[in-house]
Design an enzyme around this catalytic site. Structure first.
Site, mmCIF file in Angstrom:
data_model
loop_
_atom_site.group_PDB
_atom_site.id
_atom_site.type_symbol
_atom_site.label_atom_id
_atom_site.label_comp_id
_atom_site.label_asym_id
_atom_site.label_seq_id
_atom_site.Cartn_x
_atom_site.Cartn_y
_atom_site.Cartn_z
ATOM 1 N N GLY A 1 1.560 4.257 3.783
ATOM 2 C CA GLY A 1 2.534 3.395 3.119
ATOM 3 C C GLY A 1 3.659 4.180 2.476
ATOM 4 N N HIS B 1 -20.705 9.630 7.235
ATOM 5 C CA HIS B 1 -20.563 11.061 6.997
ATOM 6 C C HIS B 1 -21.921 11.611 6.587
ATOM 7 C CE1 HIS B 1 -19.100 14.836 5.435
ATOM 8 N NE2 HIS B 1 -17.936 14.587 5.983
ATOM 9 N N GLY C 1 0.852 -1.192 0.000
ATOM 10 C CA GLY C 1 0.000 0.000 0.000
ATOM 11 C C GLY C 1 0.882 1.233 0.000
ATOM 12 N N GLY D 1 -0.440 4.593 0.020
ATOM 13 C CA GLY D 1 -1.181 5.817 0.333
ATOM 14 C C GLY D 1 -0.346 6.641 1.308
ATOM 15 N N LEU D 2 -1.001 7.472 2.082
ATOM 16 C CA LEU D 2 -0.252 8.335 3.003
ATOM 17 C C LEU D 2 0.622 7.523 3.934
ATOM 18 C CD1 LEU D 2 -2.554 11.208 4.236
ATOM 19 C CD2 LEU D 2 -0.584 11.298 2.722
ATOM 20 N N ARG E 1 -14.058 8.846 14.626
ATOM 21 C CA ARG E 1 -12.877 9.631 14.283
ATOM 22 C C ARG E 1 -13.247 11.105 14.137
ATOM 23 N NH1 ARG E 1 -10.992 11.704 9.782
ATOM 24 N NH2 ARG E 1 -12.473 10.640 8.426
ATOM 25 N N ARG F 1 -21.472 14.293 13.671
ATOM 26 C CA ARG F 1 -21.762 13.494 12.483
ATOM 27 C C ARG F 1 -22.775 12.382 12.730
ATOM 28 N NH1 ARG F 1 -15.781 12.553 9.765
ATOM 29 N NH2 ARG F 1 -15.582 14.665 8.998
ATOM 30 N N SER G 1 -17.919 18.450 1.829
ATOM 31 C CA SER G 1 -17.388 18.855 3.125
ATOM 32 C C SER G 1 -18.518 19.214 4.091
ATOM 33 C CB SER G 1 -16.467 20.057 2.959
ATOM 34 O OG SER G 1 -16.184 20.583 4.217
ATOM 35 N N HIS H 1 -17.869 6.263 5.245
ATOM 36 C CA HIS H 1 -16.805 7.168 4.886
ATOM 37 C C HIS H 1 -15.446 6.678 5.397
ATOM 38 C CE1 HIS H 1 -14.599 10.811 4.597
ATOM 39 N NE2 HIS H 1 -14.609 11.058 5.883
#
Lengths: 638, 258, 266
Positions: free
Chosen positions: A45, A266, A40, A42-43, A435, A330, A284, A401
């Site tokens: 990895g 979300h 992975g 992404g951020l 989160r 949320r 958003s 989400h």
């Protein structure tokens, strides 16, 4: 088995520093003797691969995308938290820690969360140095905003594309290491199995998505940074390819799966328009600052939104929660939307949304002001729906989400399989049951940049002088054969239904029974219905084409097969957790006002599920959560 | 909103593999809701193909919200279709009319070989980044983020360039298959920031020369910018040209007259 | 599993990087450098074309008295060019210096165009469906065609009026600029060649002059919008000026003859 979280002793604020001193170090000259596989990019990895490469380890990075820059971290819009206190508004590491623990409804591990808040400060520095074009004030200093109802402005952002910019930063840093020869990058390679020997992770088996070639890769440690499992719902804000396979394969090889029922909804997504809808698009949450949420009071309302008089409109959030109104958290906003839609009050052609109305804001501030604030979101909405939010209210509905659950890891981010690590959304560790906004990017980068590169040394140091297990070893041969057999099975079922069909049907079950609101009956039903559908899947699946070319149906089939098993575990976990907390709402467990009601006496623990075998449900291990620094309180938004 | 449906005739490029001969295949897309996205329309066609026992069409896609840059096909001779500043995944069927014939082709460039059907290999874009599209700032070395103020205008300009999603539409739309818009956007993102200055000219030289190993040259048509889903400006190409010529001089000086 | 259909992970360059030559020759080794050379040489040629056109306007001044003799004004101008910077340089030396510069510019302009075209042909792959152009205009897409027309025309023009090849212009005489021009262009087919070629030249300049700004990196938000105007203005001015000559001659407004007669009649 006892779950040892390995949380260091000492006061909260000193734990991480003490631990960094205590972990074993690898001599710089010896680092090149260790090979680490990062799955992975992404951020989490990419930042881990880049940093490990910089430290001197031999790194091999794997992505199933054509380029690491496509990972779904890219889609995060809002921002990234950092306890910099640049606004001088009372922020601190402790406040970010406290907000995160509280936001997670006291189901997170204190020490991990505190560490996350601590390193958040360094992440901003690192990303600015990488050239991330964060928003700036006219004086040239970084701009901040308040996000997701936080009381302080600690969110850094880059237009509406923070995730993209951070991912590019980490990806570019990793490409620098590829250029330096320290990271070997494999694109279009999907991990299909984890290989273990004597209970320890020694490598992975991958399928080359272009050629169908099955190959083994071995290393001293394996890092999974493969994201979350939101796509089990079929319709989610995740990208089409997001899946649980890598984590699930590891789970089947002995890694515990923690808190699978913690999923985040979300509230402001664009509702599905038709039965062919393939994904949902998030907008958003800032829209709720100025938009008023309502539905018609009459289920048979036929008038256009603008023609419905005030008296016939039901501003349900403002009526139920006068103090917070449209800005309730949320999960509260989401659940209430579901309630009114279930009552038949939904709007839109499929009656599956609620209005988010800017008319009042436009009247108050003028169209120009409102447009200036939300133009990019309103344009996106118009492009997707063909409706102009300046004239008719937006329609919104909650969507899946983010998933807080994931592979169980200790303080070192090591899973219950030695030498197997998990970072980012793939692990369960830092968010508890819910989160906070702008914390996903923070956690991915924290793990990859500042946690894993230190803690991985602890397990590597002991392996000095050993070579990675040869890929000719029987354990690799067996794993390769298993993958080939499984692929062959998919190709040869020759049923009548596509993998997408099963995915969509599974998604409906998961959404209906393990969605925003869960109850015992529903969950029990879910388990039996998921099983029935799964049986049908293995009998009636149709995968056409060949296994030795690009074949997205085949890829999808493997991912859906794993989603079936995960979905069942989610139901089991949700059934077991007889309380409501964060993203997990059991209708049996609520306050008189309809709020989530925790049961701290029985459930202040992490549920880590251990794989048994195909026919025996997983066994639950509980890691007790010990709160030494915060007091557990009940949320209230009345 | 409308519940209209469309019937369309699709001319879709089919190609078994990189070395196979390709051809257009005609498919009918029936009862496509006009709320569907272009890619969802292809999903529907694929479902139909699978029902008929035919191999579904491979097409590139992932995030479907216009940010990952995975998707991208030529639609009626335009990269990402007729909507300006819109990636294929964000193109919706309401922009088409009932009875339309739509030609769908993969990106074409010598550097982008077709992998299968509409999917191409865009790894040369990564090769350009690998050559120098980064700032060397090893983890842990960074000073406080506010230590280097960056004028808002400069940060905004860098952000304009950094908005590139790496889809390759610029190459696909270019008659010369040039990679200039992509490379220049990446360069300006880093070259315009204070953090990017030490490596500015080394980066420029390396990335341009790597780009030229894969792509054609720029004849300033401007097709790239028109096709770009993020509407990246041609200005960056001029900046890149300027920096590249300068780099030949500056790098020689830095290296002490090599 | 079955044999892979394609072996790859890293992309294979379609061309290798060549060994780098010493500065500044290395500039000409890359396409960006070549475009820069093309822009610089284009600028030189553009300057030449502009002054050539302005000089030719002297055609309209007809005959003048010079040192007691009647001469065509443009013939005087021709002589002036040959006498440039005399006595610092011997006669025609500076003119030849400028000519060599121009020849070099033309050579590099054409060579870079040729090599870049080859490069682009090797980089592209044709679409099977019709491509729908959005920004590329007629001028930008026909640069190669207009360039070739202009190059062929250049040879014709030199043979016609500079070298005076007899099978093209039998009445040519050295130094008789006005009359050579008048005799040659009064033939309809020569006039047509000039008209077509000058339209091609202006179309070439319309894209080339704009493109030059980009290739040289001349880009500034303050005057970017003026770049198209400058290119269009230059192309337009050159078009009007250059087309006026064949039209004036073909229409009989300008006729070859004796400057003496022209003055006495004037």
């Amino acid at each position: 088995m006892v779950l040892d979280s390995k949380v260091p002793e000492g006061p909260l604020a000193d734990k991480w520093d003490n631990h960094k001193f205590d972990v074993k170090l690898v001599n710089p000259a010896n680092k090149r003797k260790f090979k680490v596989l990062v799955v992975g990019t992404g951020l989490a990895g990419a930042s881990a691969a880049a940093t490990l490469g910089e430290l001197g380890y031999e790194v091999e990075a794997f992505t199933f995308h054509d380029s690491p820059r496509r990972a779904h971290s890219i889609a995060a819009q809002g921002g990234i938290n950092g306890a910099k206190n640049y606004r001088n508004d009372g922020d601190s590491v402790y406040r970010l820690f406290y907000d995160t623990i509280k936001g997670g409804d006291y189901r997170g591990r204190e020490a991990n969360t505190y560490r996350l808040a601590q390193v958040s400060v360094d992440i901003i520095d690192q990303m600015a140095a990488q050239g991330v074009p964060f928003a700036r004030e006219y004086g040239g200093l970084l701009a901040n905003r308040s996000f997701g109802g936080a009381q302080v402005s600690r969110t850094f952002y880059a237009r509406g594309q923070t995730g993209q910019q951070l991912l590019l930063g980490a990806y570019q840093q990793m490409m620098g290491q590829v250029n330096a020869g320290k990271v070997k990058l494999h694109t279009r390679m999907e991990m299909l199995d984890l290989v273990t020997k004597d209970g320890e992770a020694v490598g992975i088996v991958c399928r080359n998505l272009l050629t169908g070639e099955i190959t083994s890769h071995s290393g001293h440690a394996v890092v999974l940074a493969t994201g979350g499992y939101g796509n089990v719902y079929y319709l989610s804000t995740n990208a089409m390819a997001c899946n649980v396979t890598a984590a699930w394969r590891a789970h089947r090889k002995g890694a515990h799966f923690a808190n699978p029922c913690y999923t985040q909804i979300h509230p402001t997504c664009i509702p599905a328009a038709d039965e062919f809808q393939s994904k949902l698009t998030l907008m958003s949450e800032s829209l709720r600052n100025d938009g008023r949420i309502w539905v018609p009071r009459d289920p048979d309302e036929r008038r256009a939104a603008a023609d419905i008089p005030e008296a016939d409109r039901y501003y349900y959030l403002e009526e139920k929660y006068p103090a917070f109104g449209n800005l309730v958290p949320r999960d509260v906003a989401s659940r209430n939307a579901k309630t009114v839609v279930d009552q038949g009050l939904g709007v839109g052609p499929l009656k599956n949304g609620v209005y988010l109305d800017f008319a009042a804001a436009i009247e108050r501030d003028g169209l120009d002001k409102v447009w200036e604030r939300y133009s990019n979101l309103m344009e996106m909405y118009e492009r997707i729906t063909g409706e102009d939010p300046r004239e008719t209210p937006m329609r919104i509905y909650p969507a899946i989400h983010y998933t807080m659950g994931g592979l169980w890891v200790d303080y070192n981010l090591m899973t219950s399989i030695p030498s197997l690590y998990a970072c980012g959304e793939a692990n369960f560790s830092d968010h508890g049951a819910n989160r906070l906004g702008a914390s996903a990017l923070m956690q991915g980068l924290a793990d990859g940049y500042f946690v894993l590169p230190y803690t991985i040394g602890d397990s590597l140091a002991g392996k000095l002088g050993t070579d990675p297990v040869s890929t000719d070893d029987p354990v690799f041969q067996q794993a390769e054969q298993d993958v080939r057999d499984r692929t062959q099975t998919f190709m040869s079922i020759n049923g009548t239904r596509s993998p997408d069909y099963f995915h969509r049907e599974l998604g409906k079950l998961v959404w209906n029974y393990i969605g925003m609101e869960r109850d015992k009956n529903g969950l029990e039903k879910a388990i039996s219905e998921i099983r029935a559908l799964r049986e049908e899947f293995w009998k009636d699946l149709r995968v056409l084409g060949n296994a030795d070319t690009l074949n997205s149906s085949l890829e999808k089939a493997g991912r859906v097969a794993d989603f079936f098993e995960l979905a069942e575990l989610m139901a089991r976990d949700a059934l077991d957790r007889e309380e409501s907390c964060g993203g997990h709402f059991r209708s049996e467990s609520q306050t008189e006002g309809g709020e989530a009601l925790r049961n701290d006496d029985d459930f202040a623990h992490v549920s880590a599920w251990a794989w048994n075998d195909e026919n025996t449900p997983q066994t639950k291990h509980a890691e007790e959560l010990i709160f030494e620094n915060v007091e557990l309180t009940q949320r209230s938004y009345k | 909103m409308s519940a209209n449906t469309l019937n369309l005739t699709l001319q879709i490029w089919r190609q078994e593999g990189p070395n196979a001969a390709g051809r257009f295949e005609t498919h009918e897309a029936r009862n496509i809701p006009d709320d569907a996205s272009f890619l969802e329309m292809l999903d529907v066609v694929n479902e139909g193909l699978i029902q008929e026992g035919k191999v579904p069409i491979e097409f590139p896609h992932d995030c479907r919200e216009g940010i990952c840059g995975t998707c991208g096909v030529m639609i009626n001779g335009r990269a990402h279709g007729q909507e300006r500043g819109t990636a294929t995944c964000q193109l919706h069927m309401r922009k088409f009319s009932d009875g339309d014939t739509i030609a769908i082709e993969p990106w074409r460039a010598a550097a982008f070989p077709v992998v299968k059907d509409l999917v191409v290999d865009r790894s040369p874009l990564d090769a350009v980044i690998e050559a120098g599209g980064f700032i060397t700032a090893p983890t842990g070395t960074a000073a406080d983020a506010n230590e280097t103020p960056i004028p808002k205008e400069a940060a905004d300009s860098a952000m304009d360039a950094a908005a590139c999603i790496g889809c390759g539409a610029c190459v696909a739309a270019c008659p010369n298959s040039a990679g200039q818009l992509f490379t220049s956007a990446k360069l300006w993102h880093l070259n315009s920031l204070p953090q990017g200055q030490p490596e500015r000219f080394k980066r420029t030289e390396a990335m341009v020369e790597t780009m030229e190993q894969f792509f054609g040259s720029c004849t300033n048509h401007g097709e790239c910018s028109e096709a770009c889903p993020k509407e990246i400006s041609l200005d960056f190409i001029a900046y890149m040209n300027r920096d590249y010529i300068k780099s030949k001089r500056v790098n020689r000086k830095l290296a002490g007259q090599r | 599993m079955a044999a892979p259909t394609v072996q790859r992970s890293a992309a294979n360059p379609i061309r290798k990087k060549r060994k780098e030559l010493p500065f500044p020759l290395n500039l000409y080794q890359t396409a960006v450098g070549k475009k820069w050379v093309m822009a610089v040489t284009g600028l030189i040629i553009l300057g030449f074309v502009l002054f050539h056109m302005l000089g030719n306007l002297k055609l309209y001044l007809g005959a003048v008295e010079h040192n007691g003799e009647a001469v065509w004004d443009i013939d005087l101008y021709g002589e002036f060019l040959r006498e440039l910077l005399v006595p610092l340089f011997p006669r025609t030396y500076l003119l030849w210096l400028l000519r060599f510069g121009l020849i070099g510019a033309f050579g590099l302009h054409i060579h870079s165009a040729y090599t870049l075209t080859r490069m682009n042909q090797a980089s592209g792959s044709r679409y099977q469906s019709k491509q729908d152009w959005l920004a590329a205009n007629f001028a930008s897409r026909t640069m190669r065609v207009t360039g070739i027309i202009v190059a062929l025309y250049l040879v014709f023009h030199l043979a016609d009026l500079t070298w005076g090849w007899s099978f093209i212009s039998p009445e040519w005489e050295r130094g008789e600029v006005y009359n050579n021009l008048g005799h040659s262009l009064s033939r309809w087919w020569v006039g047509l060649i000039y008209i077509v070629a000058n339209i091609a030249l202006s179309v070439h300049i319309f894209h080339g002059a704009w493109s030059m700004f980009q290739s040289l990196g001349l880009n500034n938000p303050r005057w970017n919008s003026a770049r198209r105007l400058v290119a269009g203005g230059l192309a337009g001015a050159i078009l009007i000026g250059n087309l006026s000559f064949p039209i004036a001659i073909l229409s009989g407004m300008i006729e070859p003859g004796d400057p003496e007669v022209s003055i006495s009649e004037g």
